[in-house]
Design a protein around this motif. Structure first.
Motif, short mmCIF file in Angstrom:
data_model
loop_
_atom_site.label_atom_id
_atom_site.label_comp_id
_atom_site.label_asym_id
_atom_site.label_seq_id
_atom_site.Cartn_x
_atom_site.Cartn_y
_atom_site.Cartn_z
N TYR A 95 0.59 -1.26 -0.52
CA TYR A 95 -0.06 0.04 -0.29
C TYR A 95 1.29 1.39 0.34
CZ TYR A 95 -4.35 -2.72 1.20
OH TYR A 95 -4.61 -3.38 1.42
N ARG A 96 1.90 0.63 0.25
CA ARG A 96 2.89 2.37 0.03
C ARG A 96 2.81 3.48 -0.64
NH1 ARG A 96 7.69 1.44 3.86
NH2 ARG A 96 6.18 0.07 6.00
N ALA A 97 3.35 2.76 -1.64
CA ALA A 97 2.84 4.00 -3.13
C ALA A 97 1.55 4.81 -3.21
CB ALA A 97 3.41 3.35 -4.16
N ALA A 98 0.66 4.37 -2.61
CA ALA A 98 -0.93 4.92 -3.13
C ALA A 98 -1.40 5.41 -1.48
CB ALA A 98 -1.92 3.59 -3.10
N VAL A 99 -0.88 5.04 -0.19
CA VAL A 99 -1.25 5.68 0.99
C VAL A 99 -0.01 7.02 0.87
CG1 VAL A 99 -1.00 5.20 3.40
CG2 VAL A 99 -1.89 4.17 1.45
N ALA A 100 1.19 7.27 0.56
CA ALA A 100 2.74 8.00 0.86
C ALA A 100 1.78 9.34 0.63
CB ALA A 100 4.04 8.04 0.19
N PRO A 101 0.97 9.87 -0.17
CA PRO A 101 0.82 10.97 -1.20
C PRO A 101 -0.63 11.13 -0.21
CG PRO A 101 0.40 9.62 -3.11
CD PRO A 101 1.12 9.31 -1.67
N CYS A 102 -1.12 10.52 0.86
CA CYS A 102 -2.44 10.93 1.75
C CYS A 102 -1.36 11.25 2.98
CB CYS A 102 -3.19 9.52 1.97
SG CYS A 102 -3.87 9.31 0.28
N LEU A 103 -0.53 10.77 3.76
CA LEU A 103 0.11 11.19 4.23
C LEU A 103 0.64 13.07 4.42
CD1 LEU A 103 2.53 8.48 5.37
CD2 LEU A 103 0.46 9.24 6.66
N VAL A 104 0.37 14.31 5.74
CA VAL A 104 0.68 15.33 5.90
C VAL A 104 1.11 15.55 6.84
CG1 VAL A 104 -0.96 17.38 5.58
CG2 VAL A 104 -1.76 15.62 4.65
N PRO A 105 1.79 16.20 6.68
CA PRO A 105 3.50 16.33 7.50
C PRO A 105 1.88 16.96 9.24
CG PRO A 105 3.84 17.56 5.64
CD PRO A 105 2.45 17.09 4.91
N PHE A 106 2.11 16.70 10.69
CA PHE A 106 1.41 17.25 11.25
C PHE A 106 1.45 18.70 11.64
CE2 PHE A 106 0.73 18.03 16.33
CZ PHE A 106 -0.45 17.73 15.72
N ALA A 107 2.35 19.68 11.84
CA ALA A 107 2.68 20.66 11.25
C ALA A 107 1.76 21.16 10.25
CB ALA A 107 4.30 21.06 11.61
N ASP A 108 1.68 20.79 9.61
CA ASP A 108 0.34 21.67 8.29
C ASP A 108 -0.80 21.46 8.23
OD1 ASP A 108 3.42 21.78 7.39
OD2 ASP A 108 2.74 20.46 5.55
N VAL A 109 -1.30 20.65 9.43
CA VAL A 109 -3.03 20.83 9.47
C VAL A 109 -3.54 21.72 10.87
CG1 VAL A 109 -2.46 18.78 8.97
CG2 VAL A 109 -2.87 18.66 11.16
N VAL A 110 -4.57 21.97 10.56
CA VAL A 110 -5.21 22.63 11.79
C VAL A 110 -6.06 21.31 12.81
CG1 VAL A 110 -6.38 24.66 12.81
CG2 VAL A 110 -5.11 25.36 10.26
N ALA A 111 -6.68 21.16 13.75
CA ALA A 111 -7.06 20.66 14.07
C ALA A 111 -8.72 20.66 14.23
CB ALA A 111 -6.59 19.54 16.00
N HIS A 112 -9.86 20.66 13.96
CA HIS A 112 -11.71 20.77 14.92
C HIS A 112 -11.62 20.20 15.95
CE1 HIS A 112 -10.65 24.19 11.56
NE2 HIS A 112 -10.39 23.38 10.23
N LEU A 113 -12.68 20.76 16.26
CA LEU A 113 -14.07 19.24 17.26
C LEU A 113 -14.02 18.35 16.62
CD1 LEU A 113 -15.43 19.70 19.77
CD2 LEU A 113 -17.02 20.07 18.71
N PRO A 114 -13.20 16.90 16.31
CA PRO A 114 -13.71 15.43 15.84
C PRO A 114 -14.73 15.37 16.10
CG PRO A 114 -12.56 15.34 18.43
CD PRO A 114 -12.46 17.33 17.90
N PHE A 115 -15.74 15.49 16.89
CA PHE A 115 -16.85 14.84 16.27
C PHE A 115 -18.27 16.33 16.73
CE2 PHE A 115 -16.06 14.04 20.51
CZ PHE A 115 -17.05 14.13 21.36
N ASP A 116 -19.26 15.98 16.34
CA ASP A 116 -20.61 16.86 16.69
C ASP A 116 -21.23 16.06 17.91
OD1 ASP A 116 -20.34 18.10 14.29
OD2 ASP A 116 -21.81 16.87 13.46
N VAL A 117 -20.95 16.44 19.05
CA VAL A 117 -21.76 16.28 20.58
C VAL A 117 -22.96 16.83 20.57
CG1 VAL A 117 -21.46 17.29 23.50
CG2 VAL A 117 -19.47 17.70 21.47
#
Length: 409
Positions: A95-117
């Motif tokens: 799966y490496r070739a297919a999944v590698a582009p889907c891995l985003v550096p943690f420093a580049d993401v903004v995290a939001h509320l993970p679920f609707d409470v």
């Protein structure tokens, strides 16, 4: 593999393949909210990975959602299938070739509320915390109320003010009655506090009128997050007689951005403390699979560690919370949040709230920089973090819940 290889995550990394917590993220280049799975120093775009690996249509639909709620509602068989698939994508060479582009550096993401409470219920499950607070407020009476060891006490909180880690907390205003005063006054809280807690996230719903047995709790609880139930103690003290907390609690409850699945915490399971007196049958877990959890929490104030609360000391477990919450026929909904209540241990440096750490201001907490705190001041930043033991000496990171206090408006 090289050190730069995103798949080369050390065995003892807090967000290795034994963990795989879920969140909701965006990036500067793509503002769409989407499910992310934290892995090492990266976040897997779950929907993109499902599409790239040719995942079945039903799993693709769950992972391509902008919130965790569809996966929560899908139930334990779906949770297990998704976890197995994601583990394979991250560990199998094919799966490496297919999944590698889907891995985003943690420093580049903004995290939001993970679920609707859906609903938020906060419990009072630590005997040490409940006893300390009882001694503070009722020095001439029994520390614990007469019902405390018979049922997990809780109150219904406000789901709409649950916020994700990193959200600033505005000092609340309300009524309070100062000691020695006959009439209340109004203004900003002067006794703003924290509560270091663990939040349990409900997945599978239950029907109204049904009861969820202790043995079935794991079919309904998806995982956990860290939680800070910010508390205005002066407002709370004036309003909670004769009913429960309201404005002293409802202004903000912070949760961590990553939900750790219960399946990642098998090695953290432990037996809860001995119970005396004996529990009623629907709460009696003496012959059940242990649902206590050995979690190590850490509370930081302005960069200084002030407490290390041990979750293994909690008197009531998440399974008992679910059983008691539904024993009257109240339904569970996907996205329900169950707070454990303040986690406190037997020693001063294991207490999870400032009201205990400073003994309601009588013993101010001295920080390493020479400053003192009884309660929070504007500009203070609180960070609660945690971890658990994983398989074969690995570590399961619980992330952090962070909040900065802003002046009242």
């Amino acid at each position: 593999m090289t050190a730069a290889d995103p798949f080369d995550v050390p065995h003892d990394a807090p967000f290795g393949v034994h963990n795989l917590p879920y969140g909701v993220v965006t990036t500067a280049g793509d503002p769409r909210r989407r499910l992310g799975i934290r892995f090492g120093e990266h976040v897997l775009d779950a929907g993109a990975a499902a599409a790239a690996t040719g995942a079945p249509v039903d799993l693709l639909a769950l992972l391509a959602a902008p919130s965790l709620n569809p996966l929560l509602a899908a139930g334990r068989p779906a949770w297990s299938r998704v976890r197995a698939a994601v583990t394979a994508w991250l560990t199998e060479e094919r799966y490496r070739a297919a999944v590698a582009p889907c891995l985003v550096p943690f420093a580049d993401v903004v995290a939001h509320l993970p679920f609707d409470v859906a609903d938020y219920t906060d419990f009072y499950a630590s005997e040490h915390h409940a006893s300390n607070v009882g001694r503070i407020f009722r020095p001439d009476s029994a520390a614990l109320p007469p019902n405390w060891k018979h049922l997990p006490i809780g109150y219904h909180g406000r789901a709409g003010t649950v916020v994700v880690s990193g959200t600033d907390v505005v000092r609340p205003c309300g009524q309070r009655r100062d000691p020695g005063e006959q009439a209340p006054s109004y203004g900003p809280s002067v006794r703003l506090d924290i509560e270091a807690e663990v939040g349990f996230v409900v997945g599978s719903p239950s029907a109204q009128g049904d009861r969820v047995a202790l043995a079935d709790a794991d079919d309904h609880v998806f995982g956990l997050c860290l939680l800070n139930d910010w508390s205005a103690r002066d407002i709370q003290a004036w309003e909670y007689v004769p009913l429960g907390p309201m404005l002293g609690k409802s202004f903000a409850t912070s949760v961590s951005a990553w939900v750790v699945p219960l399946d990642a915490l098998g090695h953290a399971r432990t037996s809860p403390p001995p119970r005396d007196p004996a529990l009623l049958p629907y709460l009696d877990d003496s012959a059940a699979r242990p649902s206590g959890l050995d979690l190590a929490l850490e509370v930081g104030l302005n960069g200084h560690v002030v407490s290390r609360p041990p979750f293994a000391t909690m008197y009531w477990t998440y399974a008992q919370m679910v059983a008691h919450l539904t024993v009257n026929g109240a339904s569970l909904r996907a996205g329900d949040l169950l707070g454990s209540g303040t986690v406190s241990g037997p020693e001063r440096d294991t207490r999870g709230a400032l009201i205990e750490l400073s003994w309601n201001g009588e013993e101010p907490l001295r920080l390493p920089d020479g400053t003192e705190r009884s309660y929070l001041q504007d500009g203070d930043e609180v960070v609660i973090s945690g971890s658990a033991t994983g398989p074969n000496g690995s570590r399961i990171g619980l992330g952090e819940v962070r909040g900065l206090v802003r002046p009242s408006r």
